[in-house]
Write a protein that holds these residues in place. Structure first.
Motif, PDB file in Angstrom:
ATOM      1  N   VAL A 123       0.865  -1.189   0.000  1.00 54.71           N
ATOM      2  CA  VAL A 123       0.000   0.000   0.000  1.00 54.71           C
ATOM      3  C   VAL A 123       0.896   1.233   0.000  1.00 54.71           C
ATOM      4  CG1 VAL A 123      -1.827   1.256   1.218  1.00 54.71           C
ATOM      5  CG2 VAL A 123      -1.762  -1.246   1.288  1.00 54.71           C
ATOM      6  N   LEU A 124       0.634   2.112  -0.983  1.00 57.66           N
ATOM      7  CA  LEU A 124       1.483   3.293  -1.146  1.00 57.66           C
ATOM      8  C   LEU A 124       0.996   4.440  -0.249  1.00 57.66           C
ATOM      9  CD1 LEU A 124       3.746   4.670  -2.872  1.00 57.66           C
ATOM     10  CD2 LEU A 124       1.939   5.321  -4.457  1.00 57.66           C
ATOM     11  N   ASP A 154      -0.619  11.214   3.674  1.00 61.44           N
ATOM     12  CA  ASP A 154      -1.173  10.201   4.577  1.00 61.44           C
ATOM     13  C   ASP A 154      -0.501  10.263   5.936  1.00 61.44           C
ATOM     14  OD1 ASP A 154      -2.968   8.890   2.757  1.00 61.44           O
ATOM     15  OD2 ASP A 154      -1.183   8.173   1.719  1.00 61.44           O
ATOM     16  N   PHE A 155       0.093  11.396   6.232  1.00 61.79           N
ATOM     17  CA  PHE A 155       0.862  11.572   7.459  1.00 61.79           C
ATOM     18  C   PHE A 155       0.082  11.104   8.692  1.00 61.79           C
ATOM     19  CE2 PHE A 155       2.337  14.335  10.971  1.00 61.79           C
ATOM     20  CZ  PHE A 155       3.650  13.911  11.014  1.00 61.79           C
ATOM     21  N   ILE A 214      -2.285   8.881   8.964  1.00 60.58           N
ATOM     22  CA  ILE A 214      -2.348   7.413   9.072  1.00 60.58           C
ATOM     23  C   ILE A 214      -0.995   6.876   9.550  1.00 60.58           C
ATOM     24  CG2 ILE A 214      -2.675   5.258   7.790  1.00 60.58           C
ATOM     25  CD1 ILE A 214      -4.550   6.668   5.961  1.00 60.58           C
ATOM     26  N   LEU A 215       0.077   7.456   9.004  1.00 61.50           N
ATOM     27  CA  LEU A 215       1.414   6.990   9.390  1.00 61.50           C
ATOM     28  C   LEU A 215       1.690   7.244  10.873  1.00 61.50           C
ATOM     29  CD1 LEU A 215       3.475   7.996   6.229  1.00 61.50           C
ATOM     30  CD2 LEU A 215       2.880   5.702   6.968  1.00 61.50           C
ATOM     31  N   VAL A 216       1.187   8.393  11.380  1.00 65.92           N
ATOM     32  CA  VAL A 216       1.374   8.696  12.807  1.00 65.92           C
ATOM     33  C   VAL A 216       0.621   7.664  13.659  1.00 65.92           C
ATOM     34  CG1 VAL A 216       0.818  10.347  14.635  1.00 65.92           C
ATOM     35  CG2 VAL A 216       1.865  11.151  12.524  1.00 65.92           C
ATOM     36  N   VAL A 217      -0.632   7.373  13.280  1.00 67.74           N
ATOM     37  CA  VAL A 217      -1.410   6.382  14.048  1.00 67.74           C
ATOM     38  C   VAL A 217      -0.745   5.003  13.950  1.00 67.74           C
ATOM     39  CG1 VAL A 217      -3.654   5.227  14.263  1.00 67.74           C
ATOM     40  CG2 VAL A 217      -3.563   7.670  13.772  1.00 67.74           C
ATOM     41  N   ALA A 218      -0.242   4.676  12.731  1.00 65.06           N
ATOM     42  CA  ALA A 218       0.439   3.375  12.563  1.00 65.06           C
ATOM     43  C   ALA A 218       1.694   3.325  13.442  1.00 65.06           C
ATOM     44  CB  ALA A 218       0.817   3.171  11.099  1.00 65.06           C
ATOM     45  N   PHE A 219       2.418   4.438  13.490  1.00 62.14           N
ATOM     46  CA  PHE A 219       3.644   4.483  14.291  1.00 62.14           C
ATOM     47  C   PHE A 219       3.312   4.333  15.781  1.00 62.14           C
ATOM     48  CE2 PHE A 219       6.914   6.985  16.561  1.00 62.14           C
ATOM     49  CZ  PHE A 219       8.005   6.204  16.239  1.00 62.14           C
ATOM     50  N   LEU A 227      -9.045   3.915   9.477  1.00 60.85           N
ATOM     51  CA  LEU A 227      -8.380   4.875   8.586  1.00 60.85           C
ATOM     52  C   LEU A 227      -7.942   4.209   7.278  1.00 60.85           C
ATOM     53  CD1 LEU A 227      -6.177   6.866  11.122  1.00 60.85           C
ATOM     54  CD2 LEU A 227      -7.992   7.803   9.694  1.00 60.85           C
ATOM     55  N   LEU A 228      -7.439   2.985   7.388  1.00 62.43           N
ATOM     56  CA  LEU A 228      -6.961   2.302   6.180  1.00 62.43           C
ATOM     57  C   LEU A 228      -8.116   1.898   5.268  1.00 62.43           C
ATOM     58  CD1 LEU A 228      -4.122   0.063   7.661  1.00 62.43           C
ATOM     59  CD2 LEU A 228      -3.853   1.956   6.056  1.00 62.43           C
TER      60      LEU A 228
END
Ligand code: SF4
Ligand code: SF4
Length: 467
Positions: free
Chosen positions: A79-80, A85-86, A88-93, A353-354
């Motif tokens: 998934v690109l 998408d910052f 989503i990346l913060v929540v993923a982190f 979110l995803l």
């Protein structure tokens, strides 16, 4: 069983690989062997296979994992993600951080001993090559102490050559995860002159990996690794760690033939210390800063226990509390429950979110310096700039439609084609009947379509005369 004295904490005042003058003490660990070491070998073969296969595995034409910080493009499980998408990346982190904390609270440094690439490469690749070329710890020590002669020159040159070669391979692998395997192939096949930066990076990383695995070694875990440094705050007495059962082992004492034994089970053979790759004595206490929970000391001690006919497990996976009280280790503690609840909330948020993430993201702004135009039919026209980011790996011809008002949209110039993983930019007119406008500054919603599929929507302003 009556518990005996716990060793003192004096060893915590300094690290095992630095002497009183602040000089490095080189560790020559004895070659480990045993059941757990064999299991670790199998796990490392599997992980190395996955690590090397990773850049070649593609999902929908995108790599399994690519962290291109240079172009700010990130691909995770095909998934690109763009900087847009910052969130989503913060929540993923955050989810990853809480998962790591939870895992560490329960299982301590199991990750360090079994999964960490630093440990796997050092202990399962470089160290084993060293044993093969230079021999076990005593031979290595003797080789280092002997003057330069043919044997030493040959062995040291062979080791350096093999270490450099493997470091170069790891450097390629590392770069494949940063720029992608296709770009890396270009760097390799089109030659260094056409890819000076890429080739320079390959050489620089080769040097860094060589230095880490040939020289810096366990200092990465002891001094540099932030995860290692945070163990102290994440672990508690209920955490599962590699621990010495001092209640059973102390007072330690040598085994003497023909004498009735009055000491504990530890025969002070030092085998657990000799195999330790970070140069510590696990009998000093659990949760030592340098201990990466590699289990080499468990194997070594179990060997001895079998030899002297005592039960295995004098050194074992156990919590400090269980060693202290003799109670069984338990997974369910209030701390674990708390982290699990937070993790569940974060995972739910991340999944939502995803699942609701658009395939494309559009930014539409009125063209600067333009007001509005009036047509012969009395309609009002506004000029807009559009920029759309493609988060998929296929081209998408786009059409634009007004969603909340009747009117028309006319793209100026060529059809808007959104390239795979790319950005499309264009200019278009929106025309709306004057009577449909709500004032000088109306909100309008525009849908971006790929065929009949609405892939994203965006809102913008529409200027008109005062009605
Ligand atoms: S290997 Fe076991 S018996 Fe030997 S010194 Fe270590 S703890 Fe004691
Ligand atoms: S004390 Fe044991 S588990 Fe810890 S690093 Fe040394 S050998 Fe590995």
């Amino acid at each position: 069983m009556a518990l005996k004295t716990k060793p003192t904490d004096e060893f915590r005042d300094h690290i095992s690989t630095v002497d009183d003058q602040g000089k490095r003490i080189w560790v020559y660990p004895r070659k480990p062997k045993g059941k757990l070491y064999d299991y670790r070998k199998y796990v490392s073969y599997l992980l190395l296979a996955l690590l090397f296969a990773g850049p070649f595995i593609k999902i929908n034409g995108l790599p399994l994992l690519m962290l291109n910080v240079v172009e700010r493009k990130f691909v995770i499980f095909g998934v690109l993600f763009w900087p847009q998408d910052f969130f989503i990346l913060v929540v993923a982190f955050l989810t990853l951080v809480v998962f790591i904390i939870l895992f560490t609270v329960v299982y301590g440094r199991i990750f360090c001993g079994w999964v960490c690439p630093q440990t796997i490469f050092l202990e399962m690749v470089f160290r084993r090559i060293e044993y093969a070329i230079e021999g076990d710890y005593n031979k290595q020590r003797a080789l280092d102490r002997m003057p330069w002669n043919t044997e030493k020159i040959l062995k040291k040159s062979a080791k350096t050559a093999v270490f450099l070669l493997i470091s170069f391979v790891i450097s390629n692998l590392f770069l494949a995860y940063v720029i992608g395997i296709d770009e890396l192939q270009k760097v390799i096949t089109e030659g260094p002159l056409n890819h000076m930066v890429g080739f320079g990076a390959l050489l620089a990383f080769t040097g860094v990996f060589y230095w880490v695995f040939a020289s810096f070694r366990e200092q990465v875990c002891t001094i540099v690794c932030p995860y290692g440094r945070l163990q102290g705050v994440m672990q508690d007495k209920k955490t599962l760690v590699v621990a010495y059962d001092y209640g059973r082992g102390e007072p330690r004492g040598k085994l003497r033939k023909g004498q009735e034994r009055t000491e504990g089970d530890c025969i002070d053979c030092n085998q657990c210390v000799q195999v330790c790759p970070t140069g510590i004595d696990i009998r000093n206490g659990a949760q030592q800063l340098e201990c990466i929970n590699c289990t080499a000391c468990i194997d070594a001690c179990n060997d001895i226990m079998r030899m002297i006919d005592k039960p295995e497990g004098l050194i074992r996976y156990e919590s400090e509390e269980a060693i202290e009280t003799g109670k069984k280790w338990t997974f369910f503690t209030s701390r674990v429950m708390g982290y699990t609840a937070v993790l569940a909330i974060l995972m739910t948020a991340l999944t939502t979110l995803l699942l609701t993430r658009d395939e494309a993201e559009a930014t539409i702004l009125r063209t600067p310096g333009q007001l509005y135009q009036k047509t012969e039919q009395g309609h009002i026209k506004n000029l807009y700039n559009i920029s759309v980011i493609n988060k998929t790996n296929h081209d998408m011809p786009l059409t634009l439609k007004l969603l909340d008002k009747s009117g028309t949209i006319k793209v100026i110039g060529n059809e808007l084609i959104l390239p795979a993983q790319g950005i499309a930019e264009g200019v278009f007119f929106t025309e709306i009947a004057n009577e449909d406008l709500t004032g000088m500054n109306s909100e309008i919603e525009i849908g971006v379509y790929h065929g009949d599929e609405l892939i994203t929507t965006t809102e913008t302003k529409f200027l008109g005369p005062a009605n």
